[in-house]
Design a protein around this motif. Structure first.
Motif, short mmCIF file in Angstrom:
data_model
loop_
_atom_site.label_atom_id
_atom_site.label_comp_id
_atom_site.label_asym_id
_atom_site.label_seq_id
_atom_site.Cartn_x
_atom_site.Cartn_y
_atom_site.Cartn_z
N ARG A 16 5.30 9.91 -5.54
CA ARG A 16 4.43 10.98 -5.98
C ARG A 16 3.89 11.75 -4.78
O ARG A 16 3.91 12.99 -4.76
N GLU A 17 3.46 11.03 -3.78
CA GLU A 17 2.91 11.69 -2.60
C GLU A 17 3.97 12.54 -1.90
O GLU A 17 3.67 13.58 -1.32
N ALA A 57 5.31 -0.26 -8.08
CA ALA A 57 4.19 0.67 -8.22
C ALA A 57 3.87 1.34 -6.89
O ALA A 57 3.56 2.54 -6.84
N ALA A 58 3.92 0.57 -5.83
CA ALA A 58 3.66 1.15 -4.51
C ALA A 58 4.68 2.24 -4.21
O ALA A 58 4.34 3.34 -3.76
N CYS A 64 0.85 -1.18 0.00
CA CYS A 64 0.00 0.00 0.00
C CYS A 64 0.89 1.23 0.00
O CYS A 64 2.06 1.18 0.37
N VAL A 65 0.31 2.30 -0.44
CA VAL A 65 1.10 3.51 -0.65
C VAL A 65 1.63 4.04 0.69
O VAL A 65 2.75 4.55 0.76
N GLY A 76 4.00 5.26 -6.27
CA GLY A 76 2.92 6.05 -5.68
C GLY A 76 3.42 6.85 -4.49
O GLY A 76 3.07 8.03 -4.31
N SER A 108 1.68 2.46 -15.53
CA SER A 108 2.04 3.52 -14.61
C SER A 108 2.56 4.72 -15.39
O SER A 108 2.96 4.60 -16.55
N VAL A 109 2.53 5.86 -14.74
CA VAL A 109 3.10 7.07 -15.35
C VAL A 109 4.10 7.64 -14.35
O VAL A 109 3.70 8.05 -13.27
#
Lengths: 318, 318
Positions: free
Chosen positions: B245-246, B238-239, B212-213, B242, B269-270
């Motif tokens: 990004r946060e 991916a986690a 989870c993020v 993410g 994903s980006v």
DNA sequence: CGCCTTCGGTGACGCGTGTCAACCTGTACT
DNA sequence: AGTACAGGTTGACACGCGTCACCGAAGGCG
């Protein structure tokens, strides 16, 4: 090396046929003392009947074959199969898996050679395979007949309903261009369409794309702002989400997205994708009961059981 | 209803044992005319030998059981199993699947009852199951012994090597906290560590997180800027993406990420995640050859074959 | 006593197959 | 002619099991 029923018989001081009868549910013909002796001998020796011998004399084996669709086998399906394995094992049945994408001839040969007690398919089987299975007198457990609950229809319905309740009035449905990968698309689209119809919305636009951001961009360009998209699965939703980012579309204001399957990709996206998970837990006992009923009584062909739970995992995309 | 070898014999005007011999590779004892008659009769009647009868007289069935690890069965593994299914079918062997996560007792019962020709496991089997299998004289095909190529070690190595070549000097390894889901982590970490060692870098830091993020954010806070993270799989990457990004960390400048498995999540994903796919294609023929060799000759226990290809899918995270 | 029934248990059969010693029929050789 | 031999084919057996007709003994009843 191998313990046979003759070994058990010797060890218990009875004949082999007595052993066979006691171990096959005809124990009531014998006094408790004999029963106990045989049971004790069997477990002491670790007796395990030969599947081949059984199958030969009974005309069908104790094996139940599950035909696994050509899709990712994630935790949901795995848990279902695990439960089913153990449930059937408790009834003396052995669940084995087979990929439905294996060559049809080899599968056919496997069925005719193995004579399983039943074949369970998660998707409708090809006419030819059905003929082969039924011609052999093997039970076939298939997805529900028309009129039964259909998990995929209901998922599509739940997605669309959620979007409508959130206030979206333009609903679209996005699925994969490659139909081979998209085995449930028809039913899910049907569920989405049904929800729209019931709420007085026009028939949902259908968007087809391959799983890459570029295709998502192209499709998004053709969508009106304010559209809410029910997606075939979380991957499709993620592709569209990526496309939205590239196009500077705000989610969920400009485009809303609802996924399906509750996979990690939904949780790990930013924002997290609103998705609909489903658990097949309740289906396990139903499925095994159906199979067992069908095998004991000579009842009708059972249908793939409709027991499931759909739950909303609210993210930030709706 | 069922065609037996006796039917074929009658139809061809020979004895049943002649049929059996011709259909089991001892045809050289007979003139071509007889062989042809029997073959013709067999195919005309659609004769398919009963697996039970065979198994009974030979002491082992034609079934090969593949124990599937408790993980997502995606296209890579599916293709491998498909190829193996057909390959073995060509040699008269029937591949059936079994989830390794099913209850051990039921699996044990299945093995002793079914007496498969071989059991193939993708992971090392538990000592108890190994004892059961080998005690029965059933062939066990396991992952490679020490010294063989190991796909997971090599993947980890490839990830780290790639990161090093891109100029990163701080390499970390990220895997799942829940070790049950993380069945290959040990080997992959080993591969990462080996690459670092060979290039004079310190032993990689190991990061454990749940998918989870939030957890990713916590772990990222503890990492130094400029670290390159080799991830157990694309989900982990991916986690972390993410999380970056946060935290407003720039990827790949502040944190670089390399995934594994080449799943859709990496592409979607980006930015797209740089990932390492592997194809088991070459392993198919090796695996079936190993199995068949082991079954014909009484050779040593074969190892799970090391044939595979690792390929870099360059994304924007490294 | 003679007959019938019930209880407890067994022998024999067949399921479909693979193997193998044995057999038959030519043919070649002594 | 008799023997050896090879090629071609078969009958019989065993694998492990479930079933079922049958059997002996014990007991009940007229």
């Amino acid at each position: 090396m191998t313990v046979t029923s003759a070994d058990v018989a010797r060890h218990a001081g009875v004949s082999r046929s007595t052993v066979s009868q006691i171990l096959n549910g005809h124990g009531h013909r014998f006094p408790a003392s004999t029963r106990d002796r045989v049971q004790a001998a069997a477990s002491e020796l670790g007796y395990q009947p030969s599947a081949a011998g059984r199958a030969l004399v009974r005309g069908a084996s104790d094996i139940v074959v599950a035909l696994i669709p050509d899709m990712t086998v994630g935790p949901t399906l795995q848990e279902f199969l695990n439960g089913l394995t153990d449930d059937l094992a408790r009834h003396g049945l052995t669940l084995l898996l087979r990929l439905a994408s294996a060559s049809p001839e080899s599968t056919e040969r496997m069925i005719t050679g193995l004579r399983p007690a039943a074949v369970m398919s998660m998707l409708p089987v090809s006419p030819r395979l059905r003929e082969c299975i039924e011609g052999l007198g093997v039970r076939l457990v298939e997805p529900g007949r028309p009129g039964d609950r259909d998990v995929n229809v209901e998922i599509g319905y739940a997605q669309a309903l959620h979007l409508i309740e959130r206030g979206y009035r333009r609903v679209a449905y996005a699925c994969l261009r490659d139909k081979r990968q998209d085995i449930f698309a028809g039913q899910r689209e049907q569920g989405v369409a049904r929800a729209c119809e019931r709420h007085g919305l026009p028939r949902p636009e259908v968007v087809r794309l391959a799983l890459c951001v570029d295709e998502a961009i192209a499709q998004l360009r053709a969508l009106e702002t304010g559209t809410a998209v029910a997606c075939y699965n979380d991957d499709v939703a993620a592709a569209l989400l990526g496309g939205c980012r590239e196009l500077d579309l705000r989610v969920p204001r400009d485009i809303a997205l609802a996924g399906t399957a509750d996979t990690p990709i939904a949780r790990l996206s930013v924002p997290a994708i609103t998705t609909f998970g489903y658990a097949l837990g309740p289906a396990v006992s139903e499925a095994s009961r159906e199979i067992i009923d069908a095998l004991s009584g000579d009842g009708h062909l059972p249908a793939f059981p409709p027991g499931f739970e759909i739950r909303l995992v609210q993210g930030g995309t709706t």
